[in-house]
Write a protein that holds these residues in place. Structure first.
Motif, PDB file in Angstrom:
ATOM      1  N   PRO A  48       0.833  -1.207   0.000  1.00 32.54           N
ATOM      2  CA  PRO A  48       0.000   0.000   0.000  1.00 32.54           C
ATOM      3  C   PRO A  48       0.872   1.262   0.000  1.00 32.54           C
ATOM      4  N   LEU A  49       0.329   2.347  -0.535  1.00 29.00           N
ATOM      5  CA  LEU A  49       1.074   3.601  -0.616  1.00 29.00           C
ATOM      6  C   LEU A  49       0.755   4.541   0.536  1.00 29.00           C
ATOM      7  N   ASP A  50      -0.502   4.805   0.774  1.00 25.97           N
ATOM      8  CA  ASP A  50      -0.913   5.730   1.831  1.00 25.97           C
ATOM      9  C   ASP A  50      -1.552   4.922   2.952  1.00 25.97           C
ATOM     10  N   PRO A  51      -0.949   4.896   4.149  1.00 23.09           N
ATOM     11  CA  PRO A  51      -1.469   4.043   5.229  1.00 23.09           C
ATOM     12  C   PRO A  51      -2.675   4.632   5.953  1.00 23.09           C
ATOM     13  N   ARG A  52      -3.060   5.860   5.639  1.00 19.14           N
ATOM     14  CA  ARG A  52      -4.144   6.505   6.367  1.00 19.14           C
ATOM     15  C   ARG A  52      -5.497   5.866   6.020  1.00 19.14           C
ATOM     16  N   PRO A  53      -6.427   5.862   6.939  1.00 15.71           N
ATOM     17  CA  PRO A  53      -7.735   5.242   6.677  1.00 15.71           C
ATOM     18  C   PRO A  53      -8.563   6.081   5.713  1.00 15.71           C
ATOM     19  N   LEU A  54      -9.561   5.458   5.114  1.00 11.97           N
ATOM     20  CA  LEU A  54     -10.503   6.185   4.267  1.00 11.97           C
ATOM     21  C   LEU A  54     -11.341   7.120   5.123  1.00 11.97           C
ATOM     22  N   ALA A  55     -11.793   8.201   4.528  1.00  7.96           N
ATOM     23  CA  ALA A  55     -12.663   9.139   5.237  1.00  7.96           C
ATOM     24  C   ALA A  55     -14.007   8.475   5.509  1.00  7.96           C
ATOM     25  N   PRO A  56     -14.687   8.858   6.586  1.00  4.13           N
ATOM     26  CA  PRO A  56     -16.013   8.292   6.875  1.00  4.13           C
ATOM     27  C   PRO A  56     -16.972   8.498   5.699  1.00  4.13           C
ATOM     28  N   GLY A  57     -17.634   7.443   5.297  1.00  3.68           N
ATOM     29  CA  GLY A  57     -18.595   7.526   4.205  1.00  3.68           C
ATOM     30  C   GLY A  57     -17.981   7.691   2.832  1.00  3.68           C
ATOM     31  N   GLN A  58     -16.662   7.500   2.699  1.00  5.47           N
ATOM     32  CA  GLN A  58     -16.002   7.770   1.417  1.00  5.47           C
ATOM     33  C   GLN A  58     -16.518   6.873   0.296  1.00  5.47           C
ATOM     34  N   PRO A 196       7.296  -1.963  -6.563  1.00  2.00           N
ATOM     35  CA  PRO A 196       8.108  -1.086  -5.708  1.00  2.00           C
ATOM     36  C   PRO A 196       9.548  -0.919  -6.171  1.00  2.00           C
ATOM     37  N   LYS A 197      10.059  -1.874  -6.951  1.00  2.09           N
ATOM     38  CA  LYS A 197      11.473  -1.828  -7.327  1.00  2.09           C
ATOM     39  C   LYS A 197      11.751  -0.961  -8.554  1.00  2.09           C
ATOM     40  N   VAL A 198      10.717  -0.590  -9.318  1.00  2.00           N
ATOM     41  CA  VAL A 198      10.977   0.239 -10.496  1.00  2.00           C
ATOM     42  C   VAL A 198      11.145   1.686 -10.059  1.00  2.00           C
ATOM     43  N   SER A 199      11.788   2.488 -10.895  1.00  2.00           N
ATOM     44  CA  SER A 199      12.039   3.889 -10.562  1.00  2.00           C
ATOM     45  C   SER A 199      10.739   4.678 -10.583  1.00  2.00           C
ATOM     46  N   TYR A 200      10.758   5.808  -9.917  1.00  2.00           N
ATOM     47  CA  TYR A 200       9.596   6.686  -9.837  1.00  2.00           C
ATOM     48  C   TYR A 200       9.171   7.178 -11.223  1.00  2.00           C
ATOM     49  N   HIS A 202       9.269   5.445 -13.994  1.00  2.00           N
ATOM     50  CA  HIS A 202       8.863   4.322 -14.841  1.00  2.00           C
ATOM     51  C   HIS A 202       7.363   4.361 -15.115  1.00  2.00           C
ATOM     52  N   TRP A 203       6.963   3.857 -16.290  1.00  2.00           N
ATOM     53  CA  TRP A 203       5.538   3.770 -16.619  1.00  2.00           C
ATOM     54  C   TRP A 203       4.777   2.982 -15.556  1.00  2.00           C
ATOM     55  N   PHE A 204       5.434   1.976 -14.983  1.00  2.00           N
ATOM     56  CA  PHE A 204       4.761   1.109 -14.011  1.00  2.00           C
ATOM     57  C   PHE A 204       4.609   1.757 -12.634  1.00  2.00           C
ATOM     58  N   ALA A 205       5.138   2.971 -12.466  1.00  2.00           N
ATOM     59  CA  ALA A 205       5.024   3.667 -11.178  1.00  2.00           C
ATOM     60  C   ALA A 205       3.903   4.702 -11.195  1.00  2.00           C
ATOM     61  N   ALA A 206       2.950   4.548 -12.101  1.00  2.00           N
ATOM     62  CA  ALA A 206       1.869   5.532 -12.229  1.00  2.00           C
ATOM     63  C   ALA A 206       1.061   5.654 -10.949  1.00  2.00           C
ATOM     64  N   SER A 207       0.876   4.546 -10.236  1.00  2.00           N
ATOM     65  CA  SER A 207       0.099   4.620  -8.994  1.00  2.00           C
ATOM     66  C   SER A 207       0.812   5.466  -7.954  1.00  2.00           C
ATOM     67  N   ARG A 208       2.140   5.424  -7.920  1.00  2.00           N
ATOM     68  CA  ARG A 208       2.904   6.270  -6.991  1.00  2.00           C
ATOM     69  C   ARG A 208       2.701   7.734  -7.324  1.00  2.00           C
ATOM     70  N   ARG A 209       2.758   8.054  -8.597  1.00  2.00           N
ATOM     71  CA  ARG A 209       2.651   9.454  -9.005  1.00  2.00           C
ATOM     72  C   ARG A 209       1.249  10.008  -8.725  1.00  2.00           C
ATOM     73  N   HIS A 210       0.216   9.215  -9.003  1.00  2.00           N
ATOM     74  CA  HIS A 210      -1.120   9.753  -8.776  1.00  2.00           C
ATOM     75  C   HIS A 210      -1.477   9.764  -7.287  1.00  2.00           C
ATOM     76  N   HIS A 211      -0.922   8.845  -6.541  1.00  2.00           N
ATOM     77  CA  HIS A 211      -1.073   8.903  -5.076  1.00  2.00           C
ATOM     78  C   HIS A 211      -0.544  10.228  -4.546  1.00  2.00           C
ATOM     79  N   LEU A 212       0.600  10.674  -5.070  1.00  2.00           N
ATOM     80  CA  LEU A 212       1.174  11.949  -4.616  1.00  2.00           C
ATOM     81  C   LEU A 212       0.294  13.125  -5.037  1.00  2.00           C
ATOM     82  N   HIS A 213      -0.335  13.019  -6.201  1.00  2.00           N
ATOM     83  CA  HIS A 213      -1.219  14.106  -6.620  1.00  2.00           C
ATOM     84  C   HIS A 213      -2.357  14.278  -5.624  1.00  2.00           C
TER      85      HIS A 213
END
Length: 261
Positions: A48-58, A196-200, A202-213
């Motif tokens: 997982p990328l962000d360990p925080r819980p989902l907002a109530p009712g999300q 997790p092993k590919v660079s930031y 990399h095409w396969f790191a799209a989930s990392r980039r959008h998580h940061l957005h």
């Protein structure tokens, strides 16, 4: 298949659109949820990328907003159908697999350009109020993918209109757009690092980039690729959200040390 689509009535087109968009949203979303919440963690693949819980009712809110987007996307199929009826666009019934492959690759690239332009506009002072409903999902889920304000849904949903008037695409090339778009969207909103092993970069790191957005709100406006963010210098650093995540971890650690009240 293209001739069959053109022969449908307006009501049939809208009904087919509703069933199509609703179906792929539920299937892709549920599959990604199952994969990232159960299957991959059990196999020790990714994290997982962000360990925080989902907002109530999300989840309830995401389903409600997505339902409205599906209504707009589905009934909006009347517009590309209308272009065909008016003769402003045509489908190529004789396209071979090589042509279809090239068309899909071109549409993948155009989808990223179209998304970056509209996404960047949605972060301007004039339009950001229409993007805020999507950003209420700070910690994203696969069901965040269509969780839009109607204005945002209309802006993002017109992606095939311009290409259709510029080139005679195969029906299958155009039909691929919502499929690969939702597939990439589910990856981007899965809140899961599949590789997790590919660079930031990399095409396969799209989930990392959008998580940061979503964690930082601004930056990383691209879709699956990085070329638009690189070109316009809107790319976030790989550690852009560390301050927020570290603060959460410290609060959790402090709560653990104090124990139950």
């Amino acid at each position: 298949m293209g001739q069959a689509f053109e022969a449908l009535s307006a009501w049939q087109v809208m009904l087919a659109g509703l069933l199509f968009f609703g179906g792929i949203y539920l299937v892709f979303g549920a599959a990604t949820w199952l994969l990232t919440r159960h299957i991959l963690p059990a196999l020790g693949i990714g994290q997982p990328l962000d360990p925080r819980p989902l907002a109530p009712g999300q989840l309830r809110r995401e389903f409600a907003q997505s339902g409205l987007s599906i209504l707009l996307f589905g009934t909006g199929m009347i517009f590309p159908w209308g272009l065909l009826q008016l003769g402003w666009a045509r489908l190529d019934p004789n396209a071979g697999w090589q042509q279809i492959t090239l068309e899909i690759l071109a549409l993948v690239a155009w989808n990223d350009v179209h998304f970056w332009i509209n996404h960047r506009l949605l972060h301007t002072r004039l339009l950001r109020r229409f993007h805020l409903p999507h950003h209420r999902s700070v910690v994203t889920t696969p069901f965040s993918t269509y969780s839009f304000h109607p204005v945002e849904a209309l802006m993002l949903g017109n992606v095939i209109m311009l290409p259709m008037v510029l080139h005679d695409f195969s029906f299958w090339s155009l039909a691929s757009v919502p499929l690969f778009s939702l597939f990439f969207n589910c990856i981007g909103h899965a809140n899961y690092d599949f590789f997790p092993k590919v660079s930031y970069a990399h095409w396969f790191a799209a989930s990392r980039r959008h998580h940061l957005h979503h964690a930082c709100y601004n930056g990383n406006y691209g879709f699956q690729f990085t070329f638009m963010d690189r070109l316009f210098r809107t790319r976030l650093g790989a550690q852009a959200a560390e301050r927020q995540l570290d603060a959460y971890r410290q609060r959790e650690a402090g709560a653990g040390l104090r124990g139950p009240a």
